[in-house]
Design an enzyme around this catalytic site. Structure first.
Site, short mmCIF file in Angstrom:
data_model
loop_
_atom_site.label_atom_id
_atom_site.label_comp_id
_atom_site.label_asym_id
_atom_site.label_seq_id
_atom_site.Cartn_x
_atom_site.Cartn_y
_atom_site.Cartn_z
CG PHE A 112 -0.43 0.63 2.45
CD1 PHE A 112 0.37 -0.09 3.32
CD2 PHE A 112 -0.71 1.95 2.74
CE1 PHE A 112 0.87 0.50 4.47
CE2 PHE A 112 -0.22 2.55 3.90
CZ PHE A 112 0.59 1.82 4.76
CE LYS A 113 5.18 1.34 4.84
NZ LYS A 113 4.56 0.01 5.13
CG ASP A 114 3.98 0.74 -4.42
OD1 ASP A 114 5.11 1.12 -4.09
OD2 ASP A 114 3.71 -0.42 -4.81
CG LEU A 117 6.37 6.10 -0.35
CD1 LEU A 117 7.11 4.83 0.04
CD2 LEU A 117 7.22 7.33 -0.01
#
Ligand SMILES: *Cc1c(COP(=O)(O)O)cnc(C)c1O
Length: 466
Positions: A112-114, A117
């Site tokens: 999920f960090k994509d 970021l």
């Protein structure tokens, strides 16, 4: 939009400066001075929009006052989410009547960090270009989070990135997700040492102020406001798909640093009718214990099969505290000073009751996590990763109102943690098509001794000149 620090004494900043600042100078975290608010009609207008369009509407009020104008923001969001691997970007899947999963693993690194970021890397480039500045990001990873930072910075004109990992102590899929990014500004360094050694090296660089200024040293840490801001979008997206604002929704979030679920809290402040948040933890259950008793007590870090949630202290929790204490920065300074000194933070009954109005906490150890993966697989045919399943199981255990859809956030693709998934379910999860040749791709990685001077020399020599 202006931003203030949770500790009350750092300068008030506009968005561009908050983006580049990360931590506030008084040690606090930046939050918006006021919450933007959407009326029910405005939320209804999100129906039928694409993910990028919802993200634009949600993010726009947060970036006003800086150099990111509507056109720039729109281009950045369109470009970002066009690169994701599913047309819905964050698709919802039904597991049972009112039991839903939102898949947040269709970005380039399958976590999920994509979702934040990928946007933040582009925002950095935009703001740095306007200012004629460059930065050099240096960070350490134990394997699970480095790739999202690398993918966010590859091909960015004004950013160079050096990521340290402990040589031989990172799983093959995690190493390859980092080292197969072949770009002039991306540098993977395999350090002869442990993850702690990697972190100490990074700290040594940040503590050398002359070096820090010379290369524009920076970090992409989880406390950056811009990451939270981007994550708010998928709460609105999911809510609207399932009937908001005419209908309430609930969310269950596998949590570590509290950044993801805090973005949900922000969506609530902005007008999304959210009934409940369930905060899922693994054996590192400082949050679950807090929501049980109102006491935050530090503990050591225990390695688990959901390593991205192996934390000792949830740094973003301070942002919620700030609101619970009516935005009194001095009260937060006292609380945090006491917490750092004693490892203990106790809340008054009033504040705790306020926290519990919307939040519940729940913990699963590794055995329960494996059992839950098997259960979901047997009942629905879905393979879920050890982080995501903590969201699913915690949501089921704590659901306050079964007439309200409970949306568990799936934070990683099962193929990112294949061994744990195989062990739990008997099935080895395949990588998605576009990563299926990951094990054949060439790697670019350099060995690095556990020596700060050698690392500084390497960074100086290999970052691109201005
Ligand atoms: C980072 C991460 C988490 C924890 O998210 P926080 O915002 O730190 O609470 C959960 N699952 C996965 C897969 C992650 O990468």
């Amino acid at each position: 939009m202006r931003y203030i620090s949770t500790r009350g004494s750092a300068p008030v900043l506009q968005f561009d400066d908050v983006l580049l600042a990360g931590l506030a100078r008084d040690g606090g975290l930046y939050v918006p001075e006021t919450w933007p608010h959407f009326t029910a009609d405005e939320i209804k207008s999100f129906r039928g929009m694409s993910y990028a369009e919802v993200a634009f509407a949600v993010i726009k009020p947060f970036v006003t006052g800086g150099t990111v104008d509507d056109d720039a923001l729109k281009t950045i969001l369109d470009e970002t989410y066009a690169g994701f691997n599913h047309t819905a970007v964050a698709p919802l899947k039904q597991l049972d009547g009112n039991d839903w999963v939102m898949e947040l693993f269709h970005g380039p690194t399958l976590a999920f960090k994509d979702y934040a970021l990928q946007v933040v890397g582009r925002l950095f480039d935009h703001v740095l270009a306007k200012r004629g500045q460059r930065i050099t990001i240096v960070g350490a990873t134990s394997g699970d989070t480095g790739s999202a930072a690398i993918e966010a910075c590859r091909d960015r004109e004004n950013v160079d990135i050096f990521i340290l990992h402990p040589a031989g102590r990172v799983s093959e899929v995690q190493r390859r997700q980092m080292t197969t990014v072949i770009a002039d500004n991306v540098h993977n360094l395999a350090v002869d040492g442990s993850f702690d050694d990697c972190q100490d090296l990074v700290k040594a660089l940040f503590n050398d102020h002359a070096f820090r200024d010379e290369i524009g040293l920076s970090a992409v840490n989880s406390i950056n406001w811009a990451r939270i801001m981007c994550q708010i979008a998928y709460y609105f997206w999911a809510g609207v798909q399932l009937g908001a604002p005419d209908r309430e929704v609930s969310f269950s979030v596998p949590s570590g640093n509290f950044g993801n679920v805090y973005a949900g809290y922000a969506a609530l402040q902005m007008g999304l009718p959210i009934k409940q948040f369930v905060v899922g933890s693994n054996s590192n259950d400082i949050l679950a214990r807090f929501f049980d008793k109102g006491v935050m007590k530090m503990d050591g870090v225990h390695p688990t099969i959901s390593p991205s949630m192996d934390i000792q202290v949830s740094s973003n929790f301070e942002r919620l505290l700030f609101d619970l204490y009516d935005r009194d920065g001095a009260a937060i300074v006292d609380l945090m000073t006491e917490f750092r000194k004693t490892g203990l933070m106790e809340m008054s009954q009033g504040q705790f009751a306020k926290a519990r109005e919307h939040f519940d906490g729940y913990r699963l150890d590794d055995a329960q996590t494996r059992a839950a993966i098997l259960d979901v697989y047997q009942k629905t045919g879905e393979l879920v990763d050890p982080h995501s399943v903590i969201g699913i199981a915690a949501g089921r255990a704590c659901n306050r109102d079964r007439s309200v859809p409970m949306i568990a956030l799936a934070t990683a693709h099962p193929a990112k943690f294949p061994d744990a998934v195989k062990q739990a379910s008997g099935v080895y999860p395949d990588l998605p098509e576009r990563l299926s040749d990951l094990y054949e791709r060439p790697e670019k990685v350099e060995p690095m001794s556990n020596d700060a001077d050698a690392l500084m020399a390497h960074v100086r020599k290999n970052r691109r000149a201005a």
